[in-house]
Design an enzyme around this catalytic site. Structure first.
Site, mmCIF file in Angstrom:
data_model
loop_
_atom_site.group_PDB
_atom_site.id
_atom_site.type_symbol
_atom_site.label_atom_id
_atom_site.label_comp_id
_atom_site.label_asym_id
_atom_site.label_seq_id
_atom_site.Cartn_x
_atom_site.Cartn_y
_atom_site.Cartn_z
ATOM 1 C CB ILE A 161 -0.946 0.035 1.212
ATOM 2 C CG1 ILE A 161 -1.914 -1.154 1.181
ATOM 3 C CG2 ILE A 161 -1.734 1.334 1.253
ATOM 4 C CD1 ILE A 161 -1.496 -2.339 1.969
ATOM 5 C CB CYS A 162 0.968 4.240 0.320
ATOM 6 S SG CYS A 162 1.373 5.991 0.259
#
Length: 336
Positions: free
Chosen positions: A107-108
């Site tokens: 994520i990210c």
């Protein structure tokens, strides 16, 4: 028949983004209310609790060496990751967990951890729009997709910034349990199954760094000063006293684009700023140099995948949402 249990391991570390953990975790937890059986295990390198970016401490179930094999491994991001080398112990832990997992997802800026672990070599990937250029430079063999909300390459997944972890978790959920259960979860969480447009619609600008070459900087200044003027290739070349062919080579060499595409990007950024300031789409088209609203609409469709009006509704104010606060089930056929 009881659903098959699905083990999810989340590799956490100090200064990680809290929402990178809690967003996907809520998706899987909500899915369990609708018949799934996701079992979340929080893992750190040492087995000790970690402190998140907002200062809250997260308890940990086990250390990376003692962790079992997971069907899904999630690696969140953190604000400090793009600006400094990934801790070798953290990347090694990610590699060990991923090697025994059915699939691994970041994520990210967690993509930087997967990259440091060698898990994205030769693969397509994405990260937060602010850091896609750095990710591509750090890992030349990686094919970074800067506008993607999430990217799947085989059993490896990467997502854009922060809330895109929810989009990614919904995509994983749909793979496991199909669209009906996923739609129920999305509606329950008041999010969309798939938002329209890529993450560029959230970025501050599409232009990137200012040109270094004096001739190209002069062209940038001329277009910004009078966007509605004639900025055709021939006109630009005549003003800076070079041939059209040479000017095209200069743009290719430094900015990897054409003069006309660069002019459109400047006009496009100006139109975005005008919409953000409250101008109508027609006014934004005229003031930024687009010959008509339709030409501006086509530019928005190319760059963002949404119309100027929809972009403006999303980013001008939060107050419009209060008028429809009683609606609890978004139309999942269209992005938020």
């Amino acid at each position: 028949m009881a659903p098959k249990a699905h083990s999810v391991g989340v590799l956490v570390f100090d200064d990680m983004k809290m929402l990178d953990l809690s967003g996907p975790a809520e998706v899987f937890s909500e899915a369990n209310r609708y018949g799934a059986d996701y079992r979340l295990t929080v893992v750190s390198v040492s087995g000790k609790p970690v402190r998140t970016s907002i200062g809250l401490q997260v308890p940990v179930d086990t250390d990376a060496d003692s962790a079992p094999a997971f069907e899904t491994v999630l690696v969140p991001g953190g604000d400090l990751l793009p600006g400094r080398p990934v801790d070798p112990g953290l990347s090694a832990a990610a590699k060990r967990l991923a090697d025994r997992a059915g699939r691994v997802a970041s994520i990210c800026t967690g993509a930087f951890i997967l990259g440091a672990a060698g898990l994205l070599e030769g693969k397509r990937a994405t990260t937060h729009w602010q850091h896609t250029t750095m990710l591509a430079r750090s890992h030349p063999s990686m094919r970074v997709e800067p506008d993607a909300i999430y990217v799947k390459d085989g059993t490896t997944y990467t997502s854009a910034g922060v809330t895109a972890g929810i989009d990614l978790a919904l995509a994983l959920l749909e793979e496991d349990h199909g669209p009906d259960l996923t739609r129920n979860v999305a509606r329950s969480l008041v999010v969309y199954m798939q938002r329209s447009g890529g993450q560029s619609q959230f970025s501050a600008s599409l232009q990137g760094p200012a040109p270094r070459t004096p001739v190209l900087r002069l062209i940038q200044d001329m277009v910004q000063a009078d966007p509605a003027a004639d900025h055709s290739l021939d006109a630009l070349a005549e003003r800076v006293r070079v041939s059209p062919r040479h000017l095209t080579r200069m743009f290719r060499a430094e900015l990897d684009t054409t003069p006309m595409k660069y002019v459109e990007l400047i006009r496009f950024d100006m139109a975005k700023a005008l919409l953000d300031a409250g101008h109508s789409a027609t006014e934004a088209a005229s003031k930024s140099g687009f010959p008509s609203y339709e030409s501006l609409r086509r530019a928005f469709a190319r760059h963002l995948g949404v119309s100027p009006t929809r972009y403006q509704h999303r980013f001008t104010t939060t107050r419009s949402g209060s008028r429809t606060a009683t609606r609890t089930e978004p139309d999942t056929r269209e992005g938020s």
